[in-house]
Structures are given as C-alpha cells and as structure tokens.
Design an enzyme around this catalytic site. Structure first.
Site, mmCIF file in Angstrom:
data_model
loop_
_atom_site.group_PDB
_atom_site.id
_atom_site.type_symbol
_atom_site.label_atom_id
_atom_site.label_comp_id
_atom_site.label_asym_id
_atom_site.label_seq_id
_atom_site.Cartn_x
_atom_site.Cartn_y
_atom_site.Cartn_z
ATOM 1 N N GLU A 184 0.879 -1.172 0.000
ATOM 2 C CA GLU A 184 0.000 0.000 0.000
ATOM 3 C C GLU A 184 0.908 1.210 0.000
ATOM 4 O O GLU A 184 1.502 1.555 1.017
ATOM 5 C CB GLU A 184 -0.928 -0.039 1.221
ATOM 6 C CG GLU A 184 -2.124 0.901 1.083
ATOM 7 C CD GLU A 184 -1.831 2.306 1.572
ATOM 8 O OE1 GLU A 184 -1.533 3.175 0.711
ATOM 9 O OE2 GLU A 184 -1.896 2.541 2.780
ATOM 10 N N CYS A 234 -1.794 8.481 3.276
ATOM 11 C CA CYS A 234 -1.668 8.076 1.872
ATOM 12 C C CYS A 234 -2.933 8.407 1.089
ATOM 13 O O CYS A 234 -2.872 8.856 -0.052
ATOM 14 C CB CYS A 234 -1.368 6.582 1.779
ATOM 15 S SG CYS A 234 0.264 6.115 2.390
#
Length: 496
Positions: free
Chosen positions: A274, A308
């Site tokens: 990720e 993120c």
C-alpha cells in the site's frame, strides 16, 4: 513473543508511561525505567525517539541486528507449527482477545502515539486511531475463509482450500503506527500465520507496546517485533530478502515499495504493498460550497495531511471556484494547531524534519506560482499551519508531487472532461473523490477515475468491510474484508 534487546522506556510527565515496555529478553522480564529530563542514548544498541511537538526525547528503542531479526523469524517459524494447525474458531477467539486487549489499554496507547507521532489526542488524532485499530481488529476477527466447493457431481468433488503462508513480515510507517500495524497483524493471525513487525524508526515505541499488550493473550512467538534506526542496519530490506519470511506487507512510499518488491523477488514472496497516493478531488458545478467545506478540509488535512489516501489535489469548477475557496478557508482557519498533548489541539506538527523540509519546499515553490489563501509560513519547530494555495496549474510541483503534509493546491477547471483527465494524469492511483449534489452523476464519473477507491462527497473514508488498495504505482494487492484476508493465504485445490 519476544521483544528483542529492548531498552529504557519513555520519559513521561504522567504515571501512565512509567509502565511502558515491560521488556522481554529471552525468558527474563525487565522493568522499564524513566529516562532523565535531558537523556542521552545509552549506547549504539539503542536510538532516541523524539516528540515532534517539543523535540524532546520520548524514550529509546532497540537498534536490532540481523542476528536479532534471524532470531525473531526463527521464533515465528517455531510458533507457526502449532498456531497454523489451530481450528478456525480458536483463531477467531484469539483475535477477539487481541481486540479486547487493545481496548483495555486504549488511553495508554493513545498517549504514547501522541508523544512520538505528534498527532493530538483529540479530533481525528490518537484516540481516534486507537478506536480505528479496535474496529478493524474486531471486524477482522469475524471474517473467515471456509472451504469452497467448486464441483460436486458424478465426475467428482473439487474443493478450494485456503492455507496459511507461514511467517508474515510487516513493515509499518510513522503516520498511523498502531492502526496500520493492526491492519497487518490481525488478518495474518486470523488466517493462521505468525508475524514479525518492523515499525518506522520515528514511531517504534507505540508499536513495541502494542506487541507486548497483544502478546499477553497470544502464545509465545506468534507476534514478534524488531526495531532499528535504519542507519546501521536496514532491517526492512533484510526482511524483504529473508528466506524465512513468506510474505511482506508494506505500507509506505512508492520508492521504498519498489525496493521491497525487488528484494522480495528472489524468494518469490507474496506481497501486499500500500504505497503513496496523489489523490484528486473534483468539485462539480452543482455542489454546495458551504455544505462540502468541512468534508473537503478533513479529506485533505486528516492527520495533518500525512495520510496516503488524503486528498492531495482539488479541482474546482470555475462557476463556484471562489465560493469553494472561501468556504474552505473559513472552515480551516478555525482549526486549533498545537502540541498534541494539549486537549484543545486538533492538528499537530509534521512528524519529522525530512517531511517538514519537503512540505516547506513545495509550499515555497507554490507561493510564487499561485495565490496563498491560508497559511504558507512555517511555525516554530515542526509546526506548519494548514496551507491552501489557489490558482495553481497541473505542472506545478505541489500538484505533481505527493506533499504528505498540511498543504492543498486548488486548481480551476471549466470542463469536467478536462478535470477527469487531469485527475488521472498521475503515476499514482490510490483514491479519488467527486463532490456533487447529484449522487448518480457522481457515481458515473467515479468509474472513470483511475484509482482503487472513489468516494462521493467525502474522501479517504476507508472501512474494514471494503477492500482497499491502489492501482498503477500506488500498490499491489488489497487490504481489508474477505479479499484482503485471502491475501494471507495460499490456494490449494483438492480433487476427489
């Protein structure tokens, strides 16, 4: 579980952290001690962890060696032999105990996160993070991957079985040190794997304490932690190449994710990556500026922008451009920024100097190319106020690069086709959002965005029952839900 070569614990102005890191070395328990007011690292076997709000030392973490990593992996391998054979219901019960253990120590963990990560206790801060960790652990405990019958007729029976991989290596970042660790650990445990965790050198103490807490309700060796400052030994790279680790789960930057993938190739590890995002939000002309202002702000500035899946670029239609900018600034200017231990603070500092310098560089470049609506000037230490800069172009650095901090560029558009093209004009593809009064129109446009998750009238609202992951250079594989759980397993098909 063994916490390897652990050290003196955190300096604290309350009694809670006196209990931090009841450290283990072999079979011998050691009590944590407070560091002095102006501590120095005891030796090269440890490194200091700093409070980004004050610059003071919170405590020391172990500088583990490659031999320590080998020991942790060996312990996880030994534990796997028994753990992987437990009935599914027993694995579920253990994961429920992990959830309860986190809940029992929620405030302790939240305070420690604030001291080493900087985020405030309140708002969408460390207490919220611990609440998220509990929610994800609790939901993941309820999931299962039963045997699936693919065929059962006169030609025979075909079953699909999911089998645990072995030792899972978890490499976690500094922005959500406890919650992301839980995202990695609990699905691994639920599927019968054992774990070695390596947290960021900026925020190792809360992860060490988390592993100690949950290990009290797990068999020995099931979860292990190694830490280091990444200067003497790069433990993350060593984990990615380690023959005894079957899978790496990594959350972090695209550049580091590429290195993880390269070093994992020789041993053909399974990977869940990720990675970074440069998420775009698109405000359509029918949106209500005042109604969406709060959602826009938190979509961009959650965790001080150090997320993120935060919104990193905002495209606003020309017809409501000024109104959206005004409403966003009006909301943002009332958000208190300060020391995370102050109960009134809602946003804190940037976590570390390297990230602060990057944000400052991008904002300085943007100031000469756009119009500063709010912020723009650094505060003391690592504090930087929420900064909103309008009238930027697609080729400006603050638009092109992932800032990962409290700065939002606003870009004007007149044709929605241009906005979609601009949003997709990125090597990243983690998340995106559409802001509109017509939800059906928003859904139609959402399918045209090149990213793993798209939200309508919100941004970054991940949840444990929905898969989450990126496309393009934003990652590989997914986390959460049954789809994420399956990534911790090998497939075996049985014909009979």
């Amino acid at each position: 579980m063994k916490t390897l070569h652990s050290t003196n614990a955190a300096a604290a102005d309350d009694g809670m952290l006196n209990r931090l890191l009841r450290l283990l070395k072999g079979n011998r328990s050691m009590s944590a001690t407070l560091t002095p007011a102006r501590p120095t690292a005891p030796d090269q076997a440890t490194f200091a962890v700093l409070n980004p709000s004050t610059g003071e030392v919170v405590g020391y973490a172990p500088n583990n060696t490659l031999a320590d990593l080998d020991t942790a992996v060996a312990e996880a391998q030994a534990a796997f032999e028994t753990w992987s054979k437990l009935p599914d219901a027993e694995l579920q019960t253990y994961c429920e105990r992990v959830t309860s253990a986190i809940s029992a120590h929620a405030e302790e963990l939240a305070v420690l996160i604030t001291k080493e990560q900087g985020k405030p206790l309140n708002g969408l801060g460390s207490r919220w993070e611990i609440g998220g960790a509990q929610a994800w652990a609790g939901f993941t405990a309820t999931l299962s991957l039963p045997v699936k019958t693919l065929q059962d007729n006169n030609e025979g029976r075909v079953e699909l079985h999911r089998k645990p991989l072995g030792v899972v290596g978890s490499i976690t970042p500094w922005n959500f040190p406890v919650m992301i660790a839980i995202w990695h650990i609990v699905p691994a445990l639920r599927t019968g794997n054992t774990v070695v965790v390596k947290p960021s050198p900026y925020t190792p103490l809360s992860t060490i304490r988390l592993i100690e807490i949950i290990s009290e309700v797990l068999p020995a060796g099931v979860v292990n932690v190694v830490t280091g400052d990444d200067k003497q030994v790069n433990l993350g790279a060593a984990m990615s190449a380690h023959e005894g680790i079957r899978k790496i789960v990594f959350t972090g930057s695209c550049a580091t994710g590429q290195k993880v993938m390269q070093s994992a190739a020789e041993s053909m590890k399974r990977l869940t990556l990720e990675l970074g995002g440069n998420d775009a939000g698109i405000v359509l002309p029918d949106a209500d500026p005042k109604a969406i202002a709060e959602g826009l702000f938190w979509g961009a500035f959650i965790n001080n922008g150090q997320t993120c899946a935060a919104m990193k670029r905002l495209y606003v239609h020309d017809s409501i451009y000024d109104e959206v900018c005004d409403a966003l600034v009006a909301f943002a200017r009332n958000i208190p920024v300060g020391d995370g231990m102050n109960e009134q603070s809602i946003l804190g500092p940037i976590q570390n100097q390297m990230q602060f310098d990057k944000v400052k560089r991008l904002i300085e470049a943007a100031k000469s190319r756009g119009r500063v609506l709010l912020g723009g000037e650094p505060g003391a230490g690592l504090f930087f106020p929420p900064t909103i800069i309008a009238d930027l172009s697609q080729d400006d650095p603050l638009v092109i690069e992932e800032q990962f901090g409290p700065a939002l560029p606003v870009i004007r558009y007149s044709d929605v086709e241009d906005a979609i093209a601009a949003a997709n004009d990125s090597p990243n593809g983690l998340g995106g959002s559409i802001w509109t009064s017509d939800v059906e129109k928003g859904r139609a446009l959402a399918t045209r965005m090149e990213c793993g998750s798209v939200w309508i009238n919100k941004h970054g609202a991940i949840q444990p029952n929905a898969p989450f992951g990126g496309i393009k250079q934003s990652g590989l594989g997914v986390e959460f839900s049954e789809e994420g759980l399956a990534e911790y397993t090998d497939v075996q098909v049985v014909f009979s």
